[in-house]
Motif scaffolding. Structure first.
Motif, PDB file in Angstrom:
ATOM      1  N   CYS A 105       0.815  -1.243  -0.016  1.00  0.00           N
ATOM      2  CA  CYS A 105      -0.126   0.035  -0.128  1.00  0.00           C
ATOM      3  C   CYS A 105       0.815   1.220   0.034  1.00  0.00           C
ATOM      4  O   CYS A 105       1.742   1.225   0.936  1.00  0.00           O
ATOM      5  CB  CYS A 105      -0.811  -0.104   1.274  1.00  0.00           C
ATOM      6  SG  CYS A 105      -1.817   1.424   1.524  1.00  0.00           S
TER       7      CYS A 105
ATOM      8  N   CYS B 291      -0.015   3.372   3.311  1.00  0.00           N
ATOM      9  CA  CYS B 291       0.381   3.334   5.104  1.00  0.00           C
ATOM     10  C   CYS B 291       1.830   2.175   5.033  1.00  0.00           C
ATOM     11  O   CYS B 291       2.296   1.703   6.039  1.00  0.00           O
ATOM     12  CB  CYS B 291      -0.534   2.309   5.687  1.00  0.00           C
ATOM     13  SG  CYS B 291      -1.129   0.752   4.918  1.00  0.00           S
TER      14      CYS B 291
ATOM     15  N   CYS C 180      -4.307  -0.096   0.099  1.00  0.00           N
ATOM     16  CA  CYS C 180      -5.160  -1.027   0.955  1.00  0.00           C
ATOM     17  C   CYS C 180      -6.642  -0.226   1.241  1.00  0.00           C
ATOM     18  O   CYS C 180      -6.822   0.814   0.806  1.00  0.00           O
ATOM     19  CB  CYS C 180      -4.593  -1.434   2.262  1.00  0.00           C
ATOM     20  SG  CYS C 180      -4.804   0.033   3.533  1.00  0.00           S
TER      21      CYS C 180
ATOM     22  N   CYS D  59      -6.892   2.543   3.801  1.00  0.00           N
ATOM     23  CA  CYS D  59      -6.446   3.892   3.127  1.00  0.00           C
ATOM     24  C   CYS D  59      -7.216   4.311   2.129  1.00  0.00           C
ATOM     25  O   CYS D  59      -7.562   5.522   2.124  1.00  0.00           O
ATOM     26  CB  CYS D  59      -4.865   3.717   2.662  1.00  0.00           C
ATOM     27  SG  CYS D  59      -3.755   3.369   4.129  1.00  0.00           S
TER      28      CYS D  59
HETATM   29 ZN   LIG Z   1      -2.807   1.396   3.508  1.00  0.00          ZN
END
Ligand SMILES: [Zn+2]
Length: 215
Positions: free
Chosen positions: A129, A132, A164, A167
């Motif tokens: 991701c 994050c 992800c 997020c």
């Molecule tokens: Zn993420």
């Protein structure tokens, strides 16, 4: 039944129908549906294993899945250069699974031939991701438009990143700045250079790839 199947594992050499015949063992195992299901599940994941694809000149050009590699071999487009320690069984044959295949005819590969696809973007971002930094299975990642489409953001290599769901939901229809998120790195097109790096990364797991990738 497991022991039975192991017998043909030592077979080495190029893929030929004859060789595949020679490797037949315990394919028609009558041992109930439980083991059969296990076999099918193992087979399904085996078919997704990565296979290194070499050009006719032995230059590494791509990574594909066992399933696709075996189709290329059956079509006579490619041959196995290295074999996996496993085999798959069809109704009448056992086929050794390739680890490295080589195209029989040279194929010209344009410098930036990578299609813009979900798969390639996840590959480029290494299933990480970009907000994050978490690493996720493909099924738990989505593609995020860095500049949202509603703001004129395009679907391009430079504006799509692996993200992800958490997020992605948090970001919503905002830019990273507005959402207080920071990109791990600036998204770039998938170049042959990126592609080689990735092949090496994947190749670290497989001894049989080494001689083609590390020179
Ligand atoms: Zn993420």
């Amino acid at each position: 039944m497991g022991a039975n199947r192991q017998k043909s594992v030592d077979f080495r050499g190029r893929y030929t129908p004859e060789a595949a015949d020679a490797a037949v063992s315990g394919a028609e195992d009558p041992a109930g549906s439980r083991s059969h299901n296990l076999l099918l599940r193992r087979r399904a994941s085996l078919m997704q294993e990565p296979v290194l694809v070499l050009n006719a000149t032995y230059e590494p050009i791509n990574v594909t899945a066992v399933r696709r590699a075996m189709v290329l071999m059956l079509k006579g487009v490619a041959q196995a250069e290295e074999l996996h320690n496993s085999e798959v069984h069809s109704a009448s044959h056992a086929h050794r699974v390739p680890s490295v295949i080589r195209l029989l005819a040279y194929r010209h590969i344009p410098q930036q031939s990578r299609a813009l696809s979900r798969k390639n973007i996840l590959l480029r971002d290494r299933n990480t991701c970009q907000f994050c930094g978490g690493v996720f299975p493909s099924s738990e990642l989505t593609l995020d438009h860095v500049v949202p489409r509603s703001r004129g953001g395009r679907s391009s290599w430079e504006n799509l990143v692996a993200c992800c769901y958490r997020c992605n939901n948090g970001k919503g229809d905002r830019t990273p700045e507005e959402a207080g998120l920071k990109l791990a790195r600036r998204p770039r097109p998938f170049t042959l250079h990126t592609s080689r790096q990735l092949m090496r990364l994947i190749g670290h797991r497989d001894e049989r790839w080494r001689k083609y990738l590390f020179y």
